[in-house]
Scaffold this motif. Structure first.
Motif, PDB file in Angstrom:
ATOM      1  N   THR A 157      10.874  11.648  -6.794  1.00 34.76           N
ATOM      2  CA  THR A 157       9.378  11.562  -6.879  1.00 34.76           C
ATOM      3  C   THR A 157       8.670  10.244  -7.323  1.00 34.76           C
ATOM      4  O   THR A 157       9.125   9.420  -8.087  1.00 34.76           O
ATOM      5  N   GLU A 158       7.582   9.998  -6.635  1.00 33.07           N
ATOM      6  CA  GLU A 158       6.673   8.681  -7.042  1.00 33.07           C
ATOM      7  C   GLU A 158       5.196   8.730  -6.716  1.00 33.07           C
ATOM      8  O   GLU A 158       4.964   9.940  -6.004  1.00 33.07           O
ATOM      9  N   ALA A 159       4.362   8.052  -7.032  1.00 32.03           N
ATOM     10  CA  ALA A 159       3.061   8.029  -6.789  1.00 32.03           C
ATOM     11  C   ALA A 159       2.434   6.796  -6.178  1.00 32.03           C
ATOM     12  O   ALA A 159       2.993   5.810  -6.341  1.00 32.03           O
ATOM     13  N   SER A 160       1.585   7.112  -5.302  1.00 30.02           N
ATOM     14  CA  SER A 160       0.818   6.034  -4.722  1.00 30.02           C
ATOM     15  C   SER A 160      -0.585   5.871  -5.370  1.00 30.02           C
ATOM     16  O   SER A 160      -1.078   6.963  -5.899  1.00 30.02           O
ATOM     17  N   HIS A 161      -1.194   4.820  -5.207  1.00 35.09           N
ATOM     18  CA  HIS A 161      -2.647   4.607  -5.812  1.00 35.09           C
ATOM     19  C   HIS A 161      -3.328   3.491  -4.771  1.00 35.09           C
ATOM     20  O   HIS A 161      -2.852   2.612  -4.224  1.00 35.09           O
ATOM     21  N   ALA A 162      -4.568   3.715  -4.749  1.00 32.24           N
ATOM     22  CA  ALA A 162      -5.362   2.799  -4.031  1.00 32.24           C
ATOM     23  C   ALA A 162      -6.798   2.701  -4.818  1.00 32.24           C
ATOM     24  O   ALA A 162      -7.359   3.683  -5.601  1.00 32.24           O
TER      25      ALA A 162
END
Length: 516
Positions: free
Chosen positions: A238-243
């Motif tokens: 599990t991991e998250a991306s952001h922009a």
């Protein structure tokens, strides 16, 4: 190596991103209670939901969605693995030929008997390409003067059959638990962080209007959580991306016009980069595909950590078959069949699964399911006598093939699943037939060579009750029908042909069935 993908989301944007990257996923909605999932996670941390930041929230929800779908698929795989009984395979295209006179008759009884005995103990050869049912007239261009989505009625023919133990019939078939990797289950969730507040979907025009007005000329962060589970190994990451997204200084009138389209109501942050909202976004700093709801670079890294090369997920043939005009990639080819997309009469926006598509069969009909199709014939038994009393029936949507008729819930099999697994998955998605509540006691397979339909016969487990109801737009109605009432319904052609044999087999199985 080829690894199939299951997307635990009905988001058109996420599916579109994967399609454009050469991955056509099977879509399976998780039905997770998101507030409850966040509350449970916060409790485990010893805090409140308000204490969770955007990254934590999207990761929690992505994990909950992926795990819910993985759990459901494990139930399907287990029920399929526990299936027992016999498979009866019918070969209608190997029945005695229709007479040249085309009067609807068949060859002599002597010839019929010889044909039946000819295949005893051995599988008949593939379908005879010369076979044409008597009631179909083919024009010079090969088309029929009847709707070719109507299955041919083989009830007047002496159809050869083969009976074998179900475990032998299923041996060697590629299923959920027979691979070293996959299927790969992907869960995602997105939230927009603006002014210290986390925004999910606005749902209402008023909330969307307020948020869009506050956001103009400013910027915020779009966070997307990703959870990837390898079904074969059970490994999970599990991991998250952001922009960072900056918005234009749009007008009140433009806000009103955008809200009136309905587009911003069901998307995180109430905007879309690839839709009508795109012109009002000045810049994106970071991962643009993450803003669309699913980060391709992050997925590539996560799958790599699971020992799966990203290129193993490419299934270009599937995407081209269901997505006309998708780049310049080659269409799927097969020497025996011609693949066709679904009928244009299906509801707009309906999700096309990887196995969806028409097969042009040598019998003269078009059959649904690129890898074949399957359905569940689920029976209920009297608790006292053990006799079969009811079966689950589906009143088919008008837009479907032979729309308005009654049959059993089911549909196209997808690559990487057995007919039993496909029938269990389809019947849950269509009719809410929960795998854990039923036991598979046999199958009936109609074999056409390049295509086959498998009827999976099942009983409710003792002490369990299935509550069938429509889960999608494929049904006018789904419910339990008393066995004496079935013949009085307007039945799907193939089911009408097979129903007398099914009733006899259900009665025999009911006498033999002990249950668990």
């Amino acid at each position: 190596m080829s690894v199939s993908v299951i997307l635990a989301s009905s988001s058109p944007s996420r599916r579109r991103v994967l399609l454009q990257a050469g991955v056509n996923p099977n879509v399976s909605v998780s039905h997770v209670d998101e507030p409850a999932a966040l509350e449970a996670a916060a409790a485990r941390f010893g805090g409140r939901v308000a204490d969770l930041d955007a990254k934590q929230r999207v990761e929690i929800l992505a994990r909950a969605k992926a795990r819910a779908v993985a759990s459901y698929y494990r139930s399907v795989a287990q029920v399929a693995a526990d299936a027992h009984g016999e498979q009866v395979t019918a070969y209608p295209l190997q029945a005695p030929q229709v007479t040249d006179a085309g009067a609807g008759g068949v060859q002599s009884d002597e010839t019929q008997t010889g044909s039946q005995s000819r295949f005893a103990g051995a599988k008949p050869p593939v379908a005879d390409a010369r076979f044409r049912p008597a009631d179909v007239k083919h024009s010079s261009d090969g088309t029929s003067d009847i709707d070719r989505t109507v299955t041919q009625d083989f009830s007047g023919l002496a159809v050869p059959t083969r009976t074998e133990p179900l475990d032998e019939a299923m041996a060697g078939l590629h299923g959920f638990e027979s691979s070293s990797h996959g299927p790969l289950i992907i869960g995602c969730d997105s939230m927009f962080l603006f002014g210290g507040e986390t925004f999910g979907k606005p749902h209402t025009p008023q909330v969307a209007r307020e948020r869009l007005t506050a956001m103009r000329g400013k910027s915020g962060e779009l966070w997307t959580g990703h959870c990837v589970i390898d079904f074969a190994t059970g490994r999970e990451l599990t991991e998250a991306s952001h922009a960072r997204v900056r918005f234009a200084d749009y007008t009140d009138e433009q806000v009103e016009a955008y809200v009136s389209t309905g587009e911003p109501l069901e998307v995180a942050g109430c905007f879309t980069l690839e839709g009508l909202g795109g012109p009002f976004i000045e810049s994106v700093e970071g991962d643009p595909s993450g803003v669309l709801g699913i980060s391709l670079p992050l997925l590539r890294r996560l799958t790599g950590k699971l020992g799966i090369d990203w290129t193993w997920l490419w299934n270009w043939q599937n995407t081209s078959a269901v997505q006309p005009g998708f780049g310049s990639r080659p269409q799927a080819q097969d020497s025996d069949i011609e693949l066709r997309v679904a009928a244009a009469t299906s509801p707009q926006g309906r999700i096309r699964q990887p196995g969806d598509g028409w097969v042009e069969c040598v019998c003269g009909s078009r059959h649904w399911g690129r890898h074949g199709a399957a359905g569940i014939l689920l029976a209920r038994r009297d608790e006292r006598t053990g006799e079969v009393t009811d079966i689950v029936m589906q009143h088919r949507a008008q837009w479907s093939a032979e729309g308005g008729t009654w049959g059993i819930p089911g549909g196209a099999i997808t690559a990487g699943e057995t007919p039993i697994e496909g029938a269990l998955r389809e019947s849950y998605e269509e009719a809410n037939i929960t795998p854990d509540d039923i036991e598979v006691v046999g199958t009936h397979r109609e074999e056409h060579g390049p295509w086959a339909y498998t009827t999976v016969i099942a009983f409710e487990k003792p002490g369990h009750r299935v509550d069938p109801h429509p889960n999608d737009d494929e049904s006018l109605k789904i419910g339990w029908v008393p066995v004496p009432n079935v013949a009085g319904l307007k039945l799907l052609t193939a089911f009408r042909t097979d129903w007398p044999g099914f009733t006899e087999r259900l009665d025999r199985l009911a006498r033999e069935y002990k249950g668990k």
